[in-house]
Design an enzyme around this catalytic site. Structure first.
Site, mmCIF file in Angstrom:
data_model
loop_
_atom_site.group_PDB
_atom_site.id
_atom_site.type_symbol
_atom_site.label_atom_id
_atom_site.label_comp_id
_atom_site.label_asym_id
_atom_site.label_seq_id
_atom_site.Cartn_x
_atom_site.Cartn_y
_atom_site.Cartn_z
ATOM 1 N N ASP A 82 0.830 -1.206 0.000
ATOM 2 C CA ASP A 82 0.000 0.000 0.000
ATOM 3 C C ASP A 82 0.872 1.269 0.000
ATOM 4 O O ASP A 82 1.984 1.259 0.562
ATOM 5 C CB ASP A 82 -0.885 -0.044 1.266
ATOM 6 C CG ASP A 82 -2.190 0.705 1.081
ATOM 7 O OD1 ASP A 82 -2.475 1.158 -0.038
ATOM 8 O OD2 ASP A 82 -2.938 0.834 2.079
ATOM 9 N N GLY A 180 -7.507 7.474 8.507
ATOM 10 C CA GLY A 180 -7.470 7.671 9.954
ATOM 11 C C GLY A 180 -8.773 8.232 10.470
ATOM 12 O O GLY A 180 -9.845 7.808 10.050
ATOM 13 N N ASN A 229 -10.931 0.352 1.286
ATOM 14 C CA ASN A 229 -9.751 0.104 2.121
ATOM 15 C C ASN A 229 -10.080 0.397 3.582
ATOM 16 O O ASN A 229 -10.607 1.476 3.897
ATOM 17 C CB ASN A 229 -8.606 1.038 1.713
ATOM 18 C CG ASN A 229 -7.858 0.533 0.510
ATOM 19 O OD1 ASN A 229 -8.418 -0.193 -0.309
ATOM 20 N ND2 ASN A 229 -6.600 0.916 0.387
ATOM 21 N N VAL A 230 -9.733 -0.546 4.444
ATOM 22 C CA VAL A 230 -10.026 -0.396 5.876
ATOM 23 C C VAL A 230 -8.770 -0.702 6.682
ATOM 24 O O VAL A 230 -8.161 -1.754 6.492
ATOM 25 C CB VAL A 230 -11.143 -1.375 6.308
ATOM 26 C CG1 VAL A 230 -11.524 -1.144 7.771
ATOM 27 C CG2 VAL A 230 -12.366 -1.273 5.409
ATOM 28 N N THR A 232 -7.898 1.649 10.085
ATOM 29 C CA THR A 232 -8.071 2.152 11.458
ATOM 30 C C THR A 232 -9.068 1.309 12.275
ATOM 31 O O THR A 232 -8.801 0.966 13.428
ATOM 32 C CB THR A 232 -8.536 3.617 11.419
ATOM 33 O OG1 THR A 232 -7.601 4.355 10.629
ATOM 34 C CG2 THR A 232 -8.588 4.218 12.807
HETATM 35 P P1 13P Z 1 -8.534 3.922 7.216
HETATM 36 O O1 13P Z 1 -7.430 3.691 8.175
HETATM 37 O O2 13P Z 1 -9.113 5.278 7.391
HETATM 38 O O3 13P Z 1 -9.551 2.844 7.247
HETATM 39 O O4 13P Z 1 -7.907 3.919 5.754
HETATM 40 C C1 13P Z 1 -7.305 2.752 5.286
HETATM 41 C C2 13P Z 1 -6.708 2.939 3.943
HETATM 42 O O5 13P Z 1 -7.224 3.672 3.123
HETATM 43 C C3 13P Z 1 -5.480 2.182 3.634
HETATM 44 O O6 13P Z 1 -4.959 2.485 2.388
#
Ligand code: 13P
Length: 285
Positions: A82, A180, A229-230, A232
């Site tokens: 990523d 975040g 995408n997850v 946090t």
């Molecule tokens: P979050 O931490 O806000 O869920 O975002 C994750 C992300 O986009 C990783 O690329």
């Protein structure tokens, strides 16, 4: 199963009526939780390897664990390095078996971003891997939940030009999303998303899904998002479960019991997001 490139995992998801959930894993407990959720819901997923995690001392081992988990899974799994602009790091990760990279030049001047994605693509293509790009920067920190405000969204005609010039396989859109924590309640710009979707012919991705209300995530999927995408929320569920470690577990130093609970917490959070991924897309015109 063989490892899937990100575009192949997305295509597989489309066939089975879901988009792809992508989940950042920093350790084996998280990895086990995500893979279990994917297998029990029989959905394709993408494992996200954060740049910082890959650079850490345990990075290569974590990467190999992800690759091996994907190969042993009963559902299609892609593995993506990523947010990085380090071509050498991409090459190393691809050598170790990741099937996608995110070439993030969103903080670079436009021509440099184009060059980065083009170069990343020339490397990735040799591995049959996918390249995701980011044009307008999505603010926030990928590894820490710092409250951040949103910025301007992805410009549609600029995005068309960018995709044409780079040949990116996927594009991360800025539509009011942040990585975040959100400084103000999130409000995704679905009109902009619909315009991007109508103008572009590649999968669009939503970063910063943690904290976005359920109805907005589902609407974003209906309006063209093909990967969420997850990170946090997965870290939070893991840490909340760690906080609930019992005296018994501590006094018996029972790492297996603690690890199983941490994993179960991550699995439950992943399953919530995978349920959203099943939301139907409107017909692309
Ligand atoms: P979050 O931490 O806000 O869920 O975002 C994750 C992300 O986009 C990783 O690329």
């Amino acid at each position: 199963m063989p490892r899937f490139s990100l575009t192949a995992a997305i295509a597989e998801g489309v066939t089975h009526g879901s988009i792809v959930g992508a989940f950042t894993c920093y350790n084996l407990e998280q990895l086990a939780g995500v893979v279990r959720a994917a297998e029990s819901t029989t959905q394709s997923v993408c494992l996200l390897l954060a740049e910082g995690a890959f650079r850490s001392a345990l990075g290569p081992a974590l990467c190999r664990a992800m690759v091996s988990a994907a190969e042993q899974a009963t559902v299609p799994i892609a593995i993506q390095l990523d947010h990085t602009r380090d071509l050498e790091l991409m090459r190393r990760a691809l050598d170790q078996g990741v099937t996608a990279v995110m070439a993030d030049g969103s903080t670079l001047p436009y021509p440099d971003n184009v060059r980065l994605v083009t170069d990343a693509r020339a490397i990735a293509i040799r591995y049959g891997a996918s390249v995701e790009a980011e044009l307008t920067h999505i603010p926030g920190d990928e590894d820490r939940a710092v409250a951040v405000a949103t910025t301007t969204g992805t410009d549609v005609s600029r995005a068309v030009e960018f995709v044409d010039q780079t040949g990116a396989d996927l594009l991360a859109v800025a539509i009011g999303n942040v990585h975040g924590a959100y400084a103000t309640p999130p409000l995704l710009d679905l009109t902009r998303l619909s315009r991007l979707r109508a103008a572009l012919h590649l999968p669009l991705t939503l970063h910063g899904t943690s904290g976005v209300p359920d109805d907005q995530v589902r609407s974003a999927i209906v309006n063209g998002i093909q990967k969420i995408n997850v990170n946090t929320e997965l870290r939070r569920s893991y840490l909340d479960a760690a906080h609930e470690t019992t005296r018994d577990e501590l006094s018996s130093a029972n790492l297996l019991a603690i690890g199983a609970r941490l994993s179960a917490a991550v699995e439950a959070t992943t399953a919530v997001h995978l349920d959203r991924c099943r939301h139907r897309q409107a017909q692309h015109d």
